[in-house]
Design a protein around this motif. Structure first.
Motif, PDB file in Angstrom:
ATOM      1  N   SER A 127      -0.998  -1.143   3.397  1.00 28.48           N
ATOM      2  CA  SER A 127      -0.093  -1.504   2.310  1.00 28.48           C
ATOM      3  C   SER A 127       0.927  -2.516   2.801  1.00 28.48           C
ATOM      4  O   SER A 127       1.104  -2.717   4.001  1.00 28.48           O
ATOM      5  CB  SER A 127       0.645  -0.259   1.798  1.00 28.48           C
ATOM      6  OG  SER A 127       1.619   0.155   2.746  1.00 28.48           O
ATOM      7  N   ASP A 128       1.590  -3.179   1.852  1.00 28.44           N
ATOM      8  CA  ASP A 128       2.720  -4.042   2.157  1.00 28.44           C
ATOM      9  C   ASP A 128       3.700  -3.953   1.007  1.00 28.44           C
ATOM     10  O   ASP A 128       3.587  -3.078   0.141  1.00 28.44           O
ATOM     11  CB  ASP A 128       2.273  -5.489   2.410  1.00 28.44           C
ATOM     12  CG  ASP A 128       1.487  -6.077   1.233  1.00 28.44           C
ATOM     13  OD1 ASP A 128       1.693  -5.636   0.074  1.00 28.44           O
ATOM     14  OD2 ASP A 128       0.686  -6.997   1.456  1.00 28.44           O
ATOM     15  N   GLU A 130       3.959  -5.646  -1.532  1.00 25.03           N
ATOM     16  CA  GLU A 130       3.372  -6.000  -2.823  1.00 25.03           C
ATOM     17  C   GLU A 130       2.432  -4.906  -3.347  1.00 25.03           C
ATOM     18  O   GLU A 130       1.814  -5.082  -4.398  1.00 25.03           O
ATOM     19  CB  GLU A 130       2.586  -7.314  -2.696  1.00 25.03           C
ATOM     20  CG  GLU A 130       3.425  -8.505  -2.249  1.00 25.03           C
ATOM     21  CD  GLU A 130       4.457  -8.891  -3.293  1.00 25.03           C
ATOM     22  OE1 GLU A 130       4.099  -8.990  -4.480  1.00 25.03           O
ATOM     23  OE2 GLU A 130       5.625  -9.099  -2.911  1.00 25.03           O
ATOM     24  N   THR A 131       2.319  -3.806  -2.640  1.00 26.17           N
ATOM     25  CA  THR A 131       1.328  -2.800  -2.983  1.00 26.17           C
ATOM     26  C   THR A 131       1.769  -1.895  -4.129  1.00 26.17           C
ATOM     27  O   THR A 131       2.856  -1.312  -4.112  1.00 26.17           O
ATOM     28  CB  THR A 131       1.001  -1.925  -1.754  1.00 26.17           C
ATOM     29  OG1 THR A 131       0.429  -2.741  -0.730  1.00 26.17           O
ATOM     30  CG2 THR A 131       0.021  -0.818  -2.118  1.00 26.17           C
ATOM     31  N   ALA A 133      -1.024   0.545  -5.914  1.00 25.86           N
ATOM     32  CA  ALA A 133      -2.468   0.712  -6.003  1.00 25.86           C
ATOM     33  C   ALA A 133      -2.873   2.166  -5.829  1.00 25.86           C
ATOM     34  O   ALA A 133      -2.171   2.957  -5.196  1.00 25.86           O
ATOM     35  CB  ALA A 133      -3.171  -0.142  -4.942  1.00 25.86           C
ATOM     36  N   CYS A 135      -5.997   4.395  -4.218  1.00 26.26           N
ATOM     37  CA  CYS A 135      -7.126   4.327  -3.293  1.00 26.26           C
ATOM     38  C   CYS A 135      -8.030   5.531  -3.546  1.00 26.26           C
ATOM     39  O   CYS A 135      -7.657   6.670  -3.227  1.00 26.26           O
ATOM     40  CB  CYS A 135      -6.641   4.335  -1.850  1.00 26.26           C
ATOM     41  SG  CYS A 135      -7.989   4.264  -0.639  1.00 26.26           S
ATOM     42  N   THR A 142      -0.378   4.582  -3.713  1.00 26.61           N
ATOM     43  CA  THR A 142       0.624   3.971  -2.844  1.00 26.61           C
ATOM     44  C   THR A 142       1.387   2.954  -3.668  1.00 26.61           C
ATOM     45  O   THR A 142       0.797   2.022  -4.217  1.00 26.61           O
ATOM     46  CB  THR A 142      -0.019   3.273  -1.631  1.00 26.61           C
ATOM     47  OG1 THR A 142      -0.844   4.212  -0.934  1.00 26.61           O
ATOM     48  CG2 THR A 142       1.044   2.732  -0.692  1.00 26.61           C
ATOM     49  N   SER A 144       4.727   0.647  -3.314  1.00 28.25           N
ATOM     50  CA  SER A 144       5.856   0.157  -2.526  1.00 28.25           C
ATOM     51  C   SER A 144       7.125   0.142  -3.361  1.00 28.25           C
ATOM     52  O   SER A 144       7.134  -0.328  -4.503  1.00 28.25           O
ATOM     53  CB  SER A 144       5.561  -1.253  -2.017  1.00 28.25           C
ATOM     54  OG  SER A 144       6.739  -1.889  -1.581  1.00 28.25           O
TER      55      SER A 144
END
Length: 284
Positions: A127-128, A130-131, A133, A135, A142, A144
Motif C-alpha cells: 500500500s501507499d 494513494e491506497t 482498496a 484485497c 486497506t 490510507s
C-alpha cells in the motif's frame, strides 16, 4: 443473487465529459420525509494508526451523524481513523442484517487504515498514500488515511473534467469505504475471485459499477435511519464523478464519471440490492 453472467444487451460506451443531472434528489425516489438535521461543522481530518476485525451488530444510533464527533460536542481528539472505523462498522452492520435476512452467513472482513507514509504489505501488493482498496486474497480493506483526507477535500481525481459544482466532504469518504466493503461482499458471493490466477467472471468495470450501486444501497439506509445530513448525497456524487475515467481499454477501467454517478444513484434511489444486478449482467 447473481449466479451466472448473461449478455442481455450491448450498449455502446459513449466517451466524453459527464454532465451533472439538473438536480439530485436529496431523498430516495418515492420518499417524502425530511432529511436529517443541519450538517454539524466537521473537524479537521487527522490521522492515527489502527487495525482490526469488524465486530457484528454495531451501527449508528438514530440521529447520530457520520460527520459528528462520536464523543460528543467536543471535537478534540477526533481523527480520520475514528471516522473511517465508525463508517465501516455502520456499513458492516447494515449489510450483516441484509445477509442474515437472506439466509447467508454474516459477512466478515478485515480492515487496516495506514498512517501517512506507512507502507503495508498485502497479497495484492504494498500500500501507499494513494491506497483505497479491497484485497480478496487477504479479505482485507486497506484505506490510507492520507487518501481519505484527499477524498474528503476533493483532491482525489482520475480525470481532467472540470470540478463538479457539488463539494466533497465526509460522506465522500463514507461512500468510498462503502464501495470497498461492497467488493468484500462480491468476494463472498464468488462475483470476484480470491486467487489471482483464476479467470474473472466479470470485467473489472462491471464489478466496480456494481460496488458503486451497492454503496448507494447503504447510503439509502442512512436516510431511513435518520443519520443522513443535508449535502451528503451531493458529496458522494461529486466523488463518483471525480473517480471516473474515459479509457475503456485500460485494464483497471472503473467506469466513466457518468456511469459511476448513475450506478451510485441507482442504489440510492432503490435501496434494493437486486436492482444493482444490471451492472453485472448488462454491457455498458
Amino acid at each position: 443473487m447473481i449466479a451466472t453472467e448473461t449478455a442481455v444487451m450491448a450498449i455502446v460506451l459513449l466517451l466524453g465529459t459527464a454532465a451533472e443531472p439538473a438536480t439530485i434528489s436529496t431523498t430516495p425516489l418515492g420518499v417524502t420525509q425530511s432529511v436529517g438535521q443541519q450538517k454539524d461543522p466537521s473537524p479537521d481530518p487527522e490521522v492515527e494508526e489502527s487495525t482490526g476485525r469488524l465486530p457484528k451488530g454495531e451501527e449508528a444510533s438514530p440521529g447520530e451523524h457520520l460527520g459528528a464527533n462520536l464523543a460528543g460536542s467536543d471535537t478534540a481528539g477526533y481523527t480520520m481513523h475514528d471516522f473511517l472505523e465508525y463508517s465501516v462498522k455502520d456499513i458492516d452492520a447494515f449489510w450483516s442484517n441484509v445477509w442474515e435476512a437472506a439466509g447467508y452467513t454474516q459477512p466478515e472482513v478485515e480492515y487496516y487504515f495506514p498512517t501517512p507514509g506507512e507502507v503495508t504489505d498485502t497479497s495484492c501488493g504494498p500500500s501507499d498514500d494513494e491506497t483505497a482498496a479491497y484485497c480478496p486474497a487477504d479479505d482485507l480493506i486497506t484505506f490510507s488515511q492520507a487518501m481519505a483526507v484527499k477524498i474528503w477535500e476533493g483532491a482525489a481525481k482520475t480525470n481532467t473534467d472540470a470540478n463538479s459544482t457539488y463539494p466533497a466532504g465526509d460522506f465522500s469518504v463514507a461512500y468510498a469505504i462503502a464501495h470497498e466493503y461492497a467488493h468484500s461482499l462480491q468476494d463472498d458471493l464468488g462475483i470476484i475471485q480470491a486467487t489471482s490466477g483464476q479467470t474473472r467472471r466479470f470485467p473489472i468495470y462491471k464489478t466496480e459499477l456494481h460496488a458503486d450501486c451497492w454503496a448507494g444501497i447503504w447510503a439509502n439506509s442512512t436516510f431511513h435511519k435518520g443519520t443522513l445530513e443535508p449535502g451528503d448525497i451531493e458529496e458522494a456524487v461529486r466523488t463518483t464523478m471525480d473517480l471516473g475515467s474515459y479509457d475503456s481499454s485500460d485494464d483497471q477501467f472503473h467506469g466513466t464519471p457518468a456511469q459511476r454517478r448513475d450506478a451510485f444513484l441507482t442504489g440510492w434511489n432503490s435501496g434494493v440490492a437486486s436492482q444493482c444486478d444490471r451492472y453485472l449482467l448488462v454491457d455498458h
